[in-house]
Design an enzyme around this catalytic site. Structure first.
Site, PDB file in Angstrom:
ATOM      1  N   LYS A 138       0.839  -1.197   0.000  1.00 53.00           N
ATOM      2  CA  LYS A 138       0.000   0.000   0.000  1.00 53.00           C
ATOM      3  C   LYS A 138       0.876   1.250   0.000  1.00 53.00           C
ATOM      4  CE  LYS A 138      -1.594  -1.179   4.053  1.00 53.00           C
ATOM      5  NZ  LYS A 138      -2.357  -1.258   5.321  1.00 53.00           N
TER       6      LYS A 138
ATOM      7  N   GLY B  55       6.429  -1.738  -4.990  1.00 52.21           N
ATOM      8  CA  GLY B  55       6.667  -0.937  -3.808  1.00 52.21           C
ATOM      9  C   GLY B  55       5.582   0.109  -3.570  1.00 52.21           C
ATOM     10  N   HIS B  56       5.642   0.740  -2.407  1.00 53.39           N
ATOM     11  CA  HIS B  56       4.599   1.654  -1.948  1.00 53.39           C
ATOM     12  C   HIS B  56       4.431   2.857  -2.871  1.00 53.39           C
ATOM     13  CE1 HIS B  56       8.179   3.614  -0.171  1.00 53.39           C
ATOM     14  NE2 HIS B  56       7.480   4.724  -0.315  1.00 53.39           N
ATOM     15  N   GLY B  57       3.193   3.143  -3.163  1.00 58.18           N
ATOM     16  CA  GLY B  57       2.871   4.338  -3.926  1.00 58.18           C
ATOM     17  C   GLY B  57       3.214   4.275  -5.393  1.00 58.18           C
TER      18      GLY B  57
ATOM     19  N   LYS C  33       7.041   4.583  -5.285  1.00 58.70           N
ATOM     20  CA  LYS C  33       6.701   5.833  -5.974  1.00 58.70           C
ATOM     21  C   LYS C  33       7.156   5.871  -7.429  1.00 58.70           C
ATOM     22  CE  LYS C  33       8.707   7.992  -2.603  1.00 58.70           C
ATOM     23  NZ  LYS C  33       9.296   9.044  -1.755  1.00 58.70           N
TER      24      LYS C  33
END
Length: 318
Positions: free
Chosen positions: A199, A220-222, A240
Site C-alpha cells: 500500500k 513498492g509503496h505508492g 513511488k
C-alpha cells in the site's frame, strides 16, 4: 489519506506538542507524502535540503523541525521530530483495526466473484464482479479491486510500505513510518502467485487496467503501474515509481524508486533501471542502455583479449 472532517490546526499543534506558525484558523483535510499532497493536506519535512520543495508544495500544513518564514496561507507545526509527529497523527486517525474472521463483514464482494478456501479479506475491502481469488491470498484492509481480476495463490495485497527512519544512536535503529494508503487494482488485471503489492504510505498504489503480472513480482509503496503492462517473474518496482502504459519488463528486472518508465518501453531480463527512461525503446543492462548499443558494447568487451594479444604481438615486432 483524507480525514472524515477538517481538523483545526490548533488542535493538531496541541496534539503533537508543536509550535504553531502562520495561519492559525484553517482546517487540515488530509495527510500525505510530499509527492502526493493536495490543498488541505498535512506533510512533513526534517531535512533542510527538502525545505523549499515542501514549503512550496500544495501542502497546507507542514510539520517542520526548524522555524522558517511561512509561505502565505500555510501553517507550520514546528517540532524537533516531525517524523514522529506525523506517525502520531496517522495512528490517531487511522488506527489498526483487528479482524476476527477470514472475510470481514465490512468487505463488499461483487456478483459471480469466486473466493477459494483460505483467502483472507480485510476490513472495508471492495472486490468487483466476476473475479477469481485463489487459495491463500491475503487482501489487507481498504484494498479496492475491480471487475474480472484474477489473483493467484499466495499473493499479498496491501502490506505496509517499506519506509523507515534510522536513529543510529539507539539499539533498535529503525522507526517505522506508519502506512495509511491503499492498493487499487483496476479491471481485468491478473496477479501471479506470491506477488506482493504494498500500500501507499499515505496515497494509493495503483495497478492499471489490463496489466498482467507473472509470479513473484513486487510492487513498492505508492507505485503507479499503467494500463496493459506485462511484468515477468521476479520483477521488483521501487516505491513511488511511475510505469506508464504498455511497458514490458522481463524476468528479474529491478526498477529503482521515484522514476518514470515511458509508455511502451521494453526492458530485457536481469536489467537494472536506476533512473527515468524514455518510452518506445528497448533496453538492456545494468544500468540500462538502449539494447542495440548495449549489445555492441558487450561484443567489444568480448574482443578485449583478442585485441590485447594483437597489441602485444605488434609491440614485439617494432
Amino acid at each position: 489519506m483524507k480525514f472524515e472532517k477538517g481538523i483545526p490546526v490548533t488542535w493538531l499543534a496541541e496534539f503533537v506538542g508543536a509550535k504553531l506558525v502562520g495561519n492559525t484558523e484553517q482546517l487540515a483535510t488530509g495527510i500525505n507524502e510530499i509527492h502526493k499532497v493536495t490543498t488541505g493536506d498535512i506533510s512533513f519535512v526534517d531535512f533542510e535540503k527538502y525545505y523549499d520543495k515542501c514549503l512550496n508544495s500544495a501542502a497546507t500544513v507542514i510539520i517542520i523541525n526548524k522555524e522558517v518564514a511561512c509561505p502565505a496561507g500555510k501553517t507550520l507545526l514546528v517540532i524537533q521530530d516531525p517524523f514522529s509527529a506525523y506517525v502520531k497523527i496517522v495512528k490517531h486517525f487511522h488506527p489498526f483495526e483487528p479482524s476476527n474472521k477470514a472475510i470481514s463483514d465490512t468487505a463488499i464482494i461483487g456478483e459471480d466473484t469466486i473466493i477459494q478456501p483460505n483467502v483472507f479479506i480485510g476490513n472495508h475491502v471492495r472486490i468487483g464482479k466476476n473475479c477469481l481469488i485463489h487459495p491463500n491470498v491475503t487482501i489487507y484492509d481498504d484494498t479496492i479491486i475491480g471487475d474480472n481480476v484474477i489473483i493467484h495463490s499466495g499473493a499479498v495485497l496491501g502490506a505496509d510500505a517499506f519506509y523507515f527512519k534510522r536513529r543510529k544512536e539507539r539499539d533498535v535503529q529503525y522507526d517505522k513510518l506508519e502506512s495509511c494508503g491503499r492498493v487499487i487494482i483496476h479491471d481485468s488485471v491478473e496477479i501471479g502467485a506470491c506477488c506482493t503489492i504494498d500500500k501507499g504510505v499515505s496515497g494509493d498504489t495503483i495497478i492499471g487496467h489490463g496489466t498482467k503480472f507473472d509470479n513473484h513480482v513486487h510492487i513498492g509503496h505508492g507505485a503507479v503501474i499503467g494500463k496493459n503492462c506485462l511484468f515477468a517473474a521476479q520483477v521488483g518496482i521501487g516505491g513511488k515509481a511511475i510505469i506508464e502504459d504498455e511497458v514490458i519488463l522481463w524476468g528479474q528486472v529491478g526498477v529503482s524508486k521515484d522514476l518514470v518508465i515511458g509508455k511502451g518501453a521494453i526492458v530485457y531480463a536481469q536489467s537494472g533501471v536506476p533512473s527515468s527512461i524514455e518510452g518506445g525503446k528497448v533496453y538492456f543492462g545494468s544500468p540500462v542502455e538502449e539494447a542495440r548499443m548495449k549489445m555492441k558494447e558487450l561484443n567489444w568487451i568480448k574482443r578485449i583479449p583478442e585485441i590485447w594479444e594483437r597489441l602485444i604481438k605488434n609491440s614485439e615486432t617494432i
